[in-house]
Motif scaffolding. Structure first.
Motif, PDB file in Angstrom:
ATOM      1  N   GLY A 192       0.790  -1.212   0.000  1.00 22.54           N
ATOM      2  CA  GLY A 192       0.000   0.000   0.000  1.00 22.54           C
ATOM      3  C   GLY A 192       0.827   1.268   0.000  1.00 22.54           C
ATOM      4  O   GLY A 192       1.996   1.284   0.414  1.00 22.54           O
TER       5      GLY A 192
ATOM      6  N   MET B  99      -4.291   2.211  -1.335  1.00 21.75           N
ATOM      7  CA  MET B  99      -4.429   1.341  -0.166  1.00 21.75           C
ATOM      8  C   MET B  99      -5.375   0.169  -0.414  1.00 21.75           C
ATOM      9  O   MET B  99      -5.420  -0.766   0.381  1.00 21.75           O
ATOM     10  N   GLY B 100      -6.126   0.212  -1.503  1.00 24.00           N
ATOM     11  CA  GLY B 100      -7.004  -0.911  -1.803  1.00 24.00           C
ATOM     12  C   GLY B 100      -6.245  -2.219  -1.921  1.00 24.00           C
ATOM     13  O   GLY B 100      -6.704  -3.263  -1.452  1.00 24.00           O
TER      14      GLY B 100
ATOM     15  N   VAL C 123      -5.493  -3.567   1.511  1.00 23.94           N
ATOM     16  CA  VAL C 123      -6.704  -4.097   2.140  1.00 23.94           C
ATOM     17  C   VAL C 123      -7.032  -5.479   1.590  1.00 23.94           C
ATOM     18  O   VAL C 123      -7.275  -6.432   2.346  1.00 23.94           O
TER      19      VAL C 123
ATOM     20  N   GLU D 158      -6.943  -8.962   3.741  1.00 25.09           N
ATOM     21  CA  GLU D 158      -8.143  -9.785   3.930  1.00 25.09           C
ATOM     22  C   GLU D 158      -7.912 -11.211   3.442  1.00 25.09           C
ATOM     23  O   GLU D 158      -8.302 -12.180   4.104  1.00 25.09           O
TER      24      GLU D 158
ATOM     25  N   ILE E  29      -7.359   3.698   7.039  1.00 21.43           N
ATOM     26  CA  ILE E  29      -7.981   2.840   6.027  1.00 21.43           C
ATOM     27  C   ILE E  29      -7.886   1.380   6.441  1.00 21.43           C
ATOM     28  O   ILE E  29      -8.884   0.653   6.463  1.00 21.43           O
ATOM     29  N   LEU E  30      -6.678   0.931   6.796  1.00 18.80           N
ATOM     30  CA  LEU E  30      -6.497  -0.469   7.191  1.00 18.80           C
ATOM     31  C   LEU E  30      -7.222  -0.786   8.485  1.00 18.80           C
ATOM     32  O   LEU E  30      -7.857  -1.835   8.623  1.00 18.80           O
TER      33      LEU E  30
ATOM     34  N   ALA F  55     -10.953  -1.026   7.546  1.00 17.48           N
ATOM     35  CA  ALA F  55     -11.336  -2.070   6.590  1.00 17.48           C
ATOM     36  C   ALA F  55     -10.998  -3.468   7.080  1.00 17.48           C
ATOM     37  O   ALA F  55     -11.722  -4.422   6.778  1.00 17.48           O
ATOM     38  N   VAL F  56      -9.887  -3.608   7.811  1.00 16.84           N
ATOM     39  CA  VAL F  56      -9.444  -4.935   8.259  1.00 16.84           C
ATOM     40  C   VAL F  56      -9.098  -4.849   9.753  1.00 16.84           C
ATOM     41  O   VAL F  56      -7.927  -4.810  10.139  1.00 16.84           O
TER      42      VAL F  56
ATOM     43  N   ARG G 111     -13.130  -8.680  -4.234  1.00 15.19           N
ATOM     44  CA  ARG G 111     -13.793  -8.973  -2.969  1.00 15.19           C
ATOM     45  C   ARG G 111     -14.701 -10.194  -3.061  1.00 15.19           C
ATOM     46  O   ARG G 111     -14.895 -10.918  -2.075  1.00 15.19           O
TER      47      ARG G 111
END
Length: 279
Positions: free
Chosen positions: A36, A41-42, A45, A49, A70-71, A74-75, A262
């Motif tokens: 990231g 950053m996607g 993530v 995951e 963000i992290l 999201a996680v 996803r």
């Protein structure tokens, strides 16, 4: 040169280790992901995951401190460390995956070189880590034995020179796997996994994976398997097969056009169940 062996459910089932009823999170390793960057950053993530879904006991993600929210949002199962943390104890980690959306500037080369020199556990290199290696071949000698590299065709060509066809590229990957002490995962329509001149060809997956984020998922999955103690060649075979199988299962709910990374992550558990005959 022998033809690659086709990966089968039986091969993968024979490689997967059952989880013991009396195990705990420490039993299944502590993975580190270095992934990231600002605005990207996607990838971190998705990689994180997938790493957790593939069974690592603990996960820490190395990200820029400015992107921490963000992290953490999201996680929430993942722990964080930051790029400028000089007190990081590398000995606590069982395996590391480096590269997804890392970037090739702002100290990324120095960061990669630091891990190559100082991290003495199983290692996976993907994406920008491979681009940095391609542009700085003087650090190749620092890449540890049995490191898993996961290039797509363009990354492979940057590393090893161009090929006239996918068949020629695969033959080159098998040959180079005997010359370099690495596990080469050449991603494609049928992903090739090569090590010491031996090769397997994947039989799962579909064109729904032809979308951004798919490679980040694969890197997370293989890193998780490395952290759990699988040998690098076996971790690559299992990760590639289950990654494609999860994408195949996702077609129960999506089309190849609509499938997102996803959606593949959501089916990793079903892929494990299928090969373990618990579906």
């Amino acid at each position: 040169m022998d033809h690659p062996v086709l990966l089968s459910p039986e091969i993968i089932t024979s490689l997967i280790k059952p989880r013991a009823a009396d195990s705990h999170k420490g039993t299944y390793g502590h993975a580190l992901l270095v992934a990231g960057n600002k605005g990207r950053m996607g990838a971190a993530v998705l990689c994180a995951e997938a790493c957790l879904r593939a069974g690592t006991g603990l996960l820490t993600v190395n990200v820029p401190e400015t992107e921490r929210g963000i992290l953490q949002t999201a996680v929430p199962e993942a722990m964080l460390v930051f790029r400028d943390d000089e007190q990081l104890d590398l000995e606590v980690f069982s395996a590391a995956g480096i590269g997804p959306a890392l970037g090739t500037g702002n100290g990324s080369l120095e960061l990669l070189h630091y891990y190559l020199k100082n991290f003495n556990r199983p290692l996976l290199l993907d994406a920008d880590a491979l681009n940095l290696l391609a542009a700085n071949k003087d650090i190749w000698q620092s890449v540890p034995f049995n490191t898993v590299i996961t290039p797509h065709p363009k990354e492979f060509d940057r590393l090893f020179g161009g090929s006239m066809s996918s068949e020629e590229r695969m033959e080159k990957a098998i040959r180079l796997s005997a010359e370099h002490p690495w596990v080469i995962v050449l991603k494609g329509h049928q992903t090739l996994i090569a090590h010491n001149g031996n090769a397997y060809l994947n039989t799962t997956g579909n064109a729904g994976l032809a979308k951004g984020g798919s490679g980040d998922i694969l890197s997370g999955m293989i890193t998780a398997l490395l952290a759990q103690g699988y040998q690098p060649f076996d971790a690559a075979k299992i990760g590639v097969y289950l990654h494609g199988l999860a994408a195949d299962i996702a077609l129960n709910h999506q089309s190849m056009e609509s499938m997102l990374a996803r959606d593949v992550i959501a089916e990793i558990g079903h892929a494990f169940k299928m090969v373990l005959k618990k579906y």
